[in-house]
Scaffold this motif. Structure first.
Motif, PDB file in Angstrom:
ATOM      1  N   LYS A 173      19.733   7.333  21.708  1.00 52.21           N
ATOM      2  CA  LYS A 173      20.713   6.918  20.720  1.00 52.21           C
ATOM      3  C   LYS A 173      20.776   7.940  19.598  1.00 52.21           C
ATOM      4  O   LYS A 173      19.795   8.577  19.246  1.00 52.21           O
ATOM      5  N   SER A 174      21.927   8.050  19.048  1.00 54.02           N
ATOM      6  CA  SER A 174      22.073   8.985  17.940  1.00 54.02           C
ATOM      7  C   SER A 174      21.395   8.437  16.687  1.00 54.02           C
ATOM      8  O   SER A 174      20.989   9.195  15.816  1.00 54.02           O
ATOM      9  N   GLU A 175      21.256   7.106  16.602  1.00 55.02           N
ATOM     10  CA  GLU A 175      20.566   6.505  15.468  1.00 55.02           C
ATOM     11  C   GLU A 175      19.075   6.486  15.769  1.00 55.02           C
ATOM     12  O   GLU A 175      18.653   6.172  16.858  1.00 55.02           O
ATOM     13  N   THR A 176      18.263   6.787  14.780  1.00 58.06           N
ATOM     14  CA  THR A 176      16.817   6.728  14.970  1.00 58.06           C
ATOM     15  C   THR A 176      16.335   5.330  14.637  1.00 58.06           C
ATOM     16  O   THR A 176      16.863   4.672  13.749  1.00 58.06           O
ATOM     17  N   THR A 177      15.344   4.869  15.363  1.00 56.84           N
ATOM     18  CA  THR A 177      14.771   3.553  15.106  1.00 56.84           C
ATOM     19  C   THR A 177      13.477   3.728  14.341  1.00 56.84           C
ATOM     20  O   THR A 177      12.808   4.741  14.430  1.00 56.84           O
ATOM     21  N   GLY A 178      13.075   2.683  13.581  1.00 56.84           N
ATOM     22  CA  GLY A 178      11.841   2.729  12.809  1.00 56.84           C
ATOM     23  C   GLY A 178      12.047   2.067  11.467  1.00 56.84           C
ATOM     24  O   GLY A 178      13.057   1.427  11.198  1.00 56.84           O
ATOM     25  N   PHE A 179      11.059   2.241  10.590  1.00 54.05           N
ATOM     26  CA  PHE A 179      11.091   1.615   9.279  1.00 54.05           C
ATOM     27  C   PHE A 179      11.635   2.608   8.258  1.00 54.05           C
ATOM     28  O   PHE A 179      11.343   3.790   8.307  1.00 54.05           O
ATOM     29  N   THR A 180      12.352   2.068   7.311  1.00 52.47           N
ATOM     30  CA  THR A 180      12.833   2.918   6.220  1.00 52.47           C
ATOM     31  C   THR A 180      11.719   3.075   5.202  1.00 52.47           C
ATOM     32  O   THR A 180      10.731   2.333   5.215  1.00 52.47           O
ATOM     33  N   LEU A 181      11.859   4.003   4.317  1.00 51.46           N
ATOM     34  CA  LEU A 181      10.863   4.241   3.278  1.00 51.46           C
ATOM     35  C   LEU A 181      10.713   3.022   2.388  1.00 51.46           C
ATOM     36  O   LEU A 181       9.597   2.656   2.010  1.00 51.46           O
ATOM     37  N   LEU A 182      11.782   2.364   2.086  1.00 50.04           N
ATOM     38  CA  LEU A 182      11.736   1.171   1.240  1.00 50.04           C
ATOM     39  C   LEU A 182      10.939   0.056   1.913  1.00 50.04           C
ATOM     40  O   LEU A 182      10.118  -0.615   1.268  1.00 50.04           O
ATOM     41  N   GLU A 183      11.125  -0.130   3.205  1.00 50.76           N
ATOM     42  CA  GLU A 183      10.371  -1.154   3.925  1.00 50.76           C
ATOM     43  C   GLU A 183       8.876  -0.840   3.933  1.00 50.76           C
ATOM     44  O   GLU A 183       8.035  -1.733   3.762  1.00 50.76           O
ATOM     45  N   VAL A 184       8.524   0.399   4.093  1.00 49.01           N
ATOM     46  CA  VAL A 184       7.113   0.800   4.081  1.00 49.01           C
ATOM     47  C   VAL A 184       6.513   0.573   2.704  1.00 49.01           C
ATOM     48  O   VAL A 184       5.391   0.060   2.565  1.00 49.01           O
ATOM     49  N   VAL A 185       7.237   0.920   1.654  1.00 48.80           N
ATOM     50  CA  VAL A 185       6.731   0.726   0.285  1.00 48.80           C
ATOM     51  C   VAL A 185       6.531  -0.751  -0.009  1.00 48.80           C
ATOM     52  O   VAL A 185       5.517  -1.155  -0.580  1.00 48.80           O
ATOM     53  N   VAL A 186       7.472  -1.590   0.382  1.00 52.81           N
ATOM     54  CA  VAL A 186       7.339  -3.033   0.166  1.00 52.81           C
ATOM     55  C   VAL A 186       6.147  -3.584   0.948  1.00 52.81           C
ATOM     56  O   VAL A 186       5.362  -4.388   0.433  1.00 52.81           O
ATOM     57  N   ALA A 187       5.970  -3.157   2.177  1.00 57.66           N
ATOM     58  CA  ALA A 187       4.835  -3.618   2.981  1.00 57.66           C
ATOM     59  C   ALA A 187       3.508  -3.196   2.353  1.00 57.66           C
ATOM     60  O   ALA A 187       2.557  -3.977   2.303  1.00 57.66           O
ATOM     61  N   LEU A 188       3.435  -1.964   1.861  1.00 60.89           N
ATOM     62  CA  LEU A 188       2.206  -1.501   1.202  1.00 60.89           C
ATOM     63  C   LEU A 188       1.951  -2.256  -0.097  1.00 60.89           C
ATOM     64  O   LEU A 188       0.800  -2.542  -0.440  1.00 60.89           O
ATOM     65  N   LEU A 189       2.984  -2.587  -0.827  1.00 66.37           N
ATOM     66  CA  LEU A 189       2.837  -3.354  -2.061  1.00 66.37           C
ATOM     67  C   LEU A 189       2.284  -4.743  -1.766  1.00 66.37           C
ATOM     68  O   LEU A 189       1.355  -5.205  -2.437  1.00 66.37           O
ATOM     69  N   ILE A 190       2.816  -5.392  -0.752  1.00 68.38           N
ATOM     70  CA  ILE A 190       2.312  -6.717  -0.371  1.00 68.38           C
ATOM     71  C   ILE A 190       0.867  -6.629   0.096  1.00 68.38           C
ATOM     72  O   ILE A 190       0.016  -7.432  -0.292  1.00 68.38           O
ATOM     73  N   LEU A 191       0.556  -5.645   0.905  1.00 66.54           N
ATOM     74  CA  LEU A 191      -0.811  -5.465   1.398  1.00 66.54           C
ATOM     75  C   LEU A 191      -1.782  -5.208   0.251  1.00 66.54           C
ATOM     76  O   LEU A 191      -2.870  -5.788   0.209  1.00 66.54           O
ATOM     77  N   SER A 192      -1.403  -4.353  -0.683  1.00 67.73           N
ATOM     78  CA  SER A 192      -2.300  -4.052  -1.802  1.00 67.73           C
ATOM     79  C   SER A 192      -2.507  -5.281  -2.686  1.00 67.73           C
ATOM     80  O   SER A 192      -3.606  -5.503  -3.191  1.00 67.73           O
ATOM     81  N   THR A 193      -1.478  -6.101  -2.867  1.00 69.55           N
ATOM     82  CA  THR A 193      -1.625  -7.319  -3.658  1.00 69.55           C
ATOM     83  C   THR A 193      -2.592  -8.291  -2.995  1.00 69.55           C
ATOM     84  O   THR A 193      -3.467  -8.861  -3.649  1.00 69.55           O
ATOM     85  N   VAL A 194      -2.465  -8.468  -1.699  1.00 72.59           N
ATOM     86  CA  VAL A 194      -3.357  -9.372  -0.973  1.00 72.59           C
ATOM     87  C   VAL A 194      -4.794  -8.858  -0.996  1.00 72.59           C
ATOM     88  O   VAL A 194      -5.736  -9.614  -1.243  1.00 72.59           O
ATOM     89  N   LEU A 195      -4.993  -7.566  -0.770  1.00 74.97           N
ATOM     90  CA  LEU A 195      -6.349  -7.007  -0.771  1.00 74.97           C
ATOM     91  C   LEU A 195      -6.978  -7.067  -2.159  1.00 74.97           C
ATOM     92  O   LEU A 195      -8.173  -7.367  -2.287  1.00 74.97           O
ATOM     93  N   THR A 196      -6.204  -6.800  -3.196  1.00 75.42           N
ATOM     94  CA  THR A 196      -6.737  -6.877  -4.565  1.00 75.42           C
ATOM     95  C   THR A 196      -7.179  -8.294  -4.880  1.00 75.42           C
ATOM     96  O   THR A 196      -8.264  -8.506  -5.434  1.00 75.42           O
ATOM     97  N   GLY A 197      -6.364  -9.267  -4.524  1.00 70.69           N
ATOM     98  CA  GLY A 197      -6.744 -10.663  -4.741  1.00 70.69           C
ATOM     99  C   GLY A 197      -7.994 -11.048  -3.968  1.00 70.69           C
ATOM    100  O   GLY A 197      -8.858 -11.760  -4.487  1.00 70.69           O
ATOM    101  N   SER A 198      -8.111 -10.564  -2.758  1.00 68.21           N
ATOM    102  CA  SER A 198      -9.292 -10.864  -1.938  1.00 68.21           C
ATOM    103  C   SER A 198     -10.556 -10.257  -2.545  1.00 68.21           C
ATOM    104  O   SER A 198     -11.599 -10.912  -2.606  1.00 68.21           O
ATOM    105  N   PHE A 199     -10.469  -9.008  -2.984  1.00 65.94           N
ATOM    106  CA  PHE A 199     -11.635  -8.361  -3.591  1.00 65.94           C
ATOM    107  C   PHE A 199     -12.047  -9.062  -4.876  1.00 65.94           C
ATOM    108  O   PHE A 199     -13.238  -9.228  -5.157  1.00 65.94           O
ATOM    109  N   GLN A 200     -11.082  -9.483  -5.690  1.00 71.47           N
ATOM    110  CA  GLN A 200     -11.412 -10.194  -6.927  1.00 71.47           C
ATOM    111  C   GLN A 200     -12.081 -11.523  -6.620  1.00 71.47           C
ATOM    112  O   GLN A 200     -13.019 -11.926  -7.306  1.00 71.47           O
ATOM    113  N   LEU A 201     -11.616 -12.200  -5.601  1.00 71.37           N
ATOM    114  CA  LEU A 201     -12.213 -13.474  -5.217  1.00 71.37           C
ATOM    115  C   LEU A 201     -13.658 -13.296  -4.756  1.00 71.37           C
ATOM    116  O   LEU A 201     -14.546 -14.052  -5.164  1.00 71.37           O
ATOM    117  N   VAL A 202     -13.921 -12.286  -3.956  1.00 65.67           N
ATOM    118  CA  VAL A 202     -15.285 -12.022  -3.489  1.00 65.67           C
ATOM    119  C   VAL A 202     -16.189 -11.631  -4.660  1.00 65.67           C
ATOM    120  O   VAL A 202     -17.331 -12.087  -4.758  1.00 65.67           O
TER     121      VAL A 202
END
Length: 156
Positions: free
Chosen positions: A29-58
């Motif tokens: 296909k002429s269109e490339t498949t995959g994640f956009t930069l914005l989707e990756v940034v949002v996913a990393l933001l959610i992951l970092s929030t969850v991990l930070t909360g987990s570390f604080q809880l421990v």
């Protein structure tokens, strides 16, 4: 990914030999498949929030566990001092074994040294006294534990 299949075949009448050639062409296909930069940034933001909360809880759990262990040890020191006073008041300890007890001292519990202070105050009633033991950590002026008991006699 789309796949296009074409089948080509030849039949030879002499040899009765059939040959089938299969070609598989892949079109990309002429269109490339995959994640956009914005989707990756949002996913990393959610992951970092969850991990930070987990570390604080421990971390909070570990701090609370240490505080609870210290409070239990301090209560044990206070309880031991009050039980000594009670045994003396009830004459459970022979008179010749009684050592003059002070109103302050050091005790070891859970591999730590604890300071304790005893306050004896008259209470309502004949020969009734309130014995209160406060236990302090070596590094702190705030009491870790404070227990009281009422005994009939003040003398040791």
């Amino acid at each position: 990914m789309k796949i296009k299949r074409t089948v080509q075949g030849t039949v030879s009448s002499d040899k009765m030999d059939k040959t089938i050639v299969v070609k598989i062409e892949r079109r990309i296909k002429s269109e490339t498949t995959g994640f956009t930069l914005l989707e990756v940034v949002v996913a990393l933001l959610i992951l970092s929030t969850v991990l930070t909360g987990s570390f604080q809880l421990v971390h909070r759990y570990a701090d609370d566990r240490i505080k609870i262990q210290d409070r239990i040890s301090a209560n044990q020191v206070a309880w031991n001092q009050l039980m000594e006073r009670h045994q003396i008041a009830e004459n459970w300890i022979p008179a010749n074994d009684v050592v003059v007890q002070g109103t302050t001292g050091l005790a070891e519990e859970s591999d730590r040294d604890w300071k304790w202070e005893l306050k004896i105050e008259p209470a309502v009633g004949q020969n009734l006294f309130r014995h209160q033991v406060s236990v302090f950590s070596q590094n702190s002026a705030d009491s870790e534990a404070r227990l009281a008991i009422f005994l009939v006699s003040q003398e040791y």
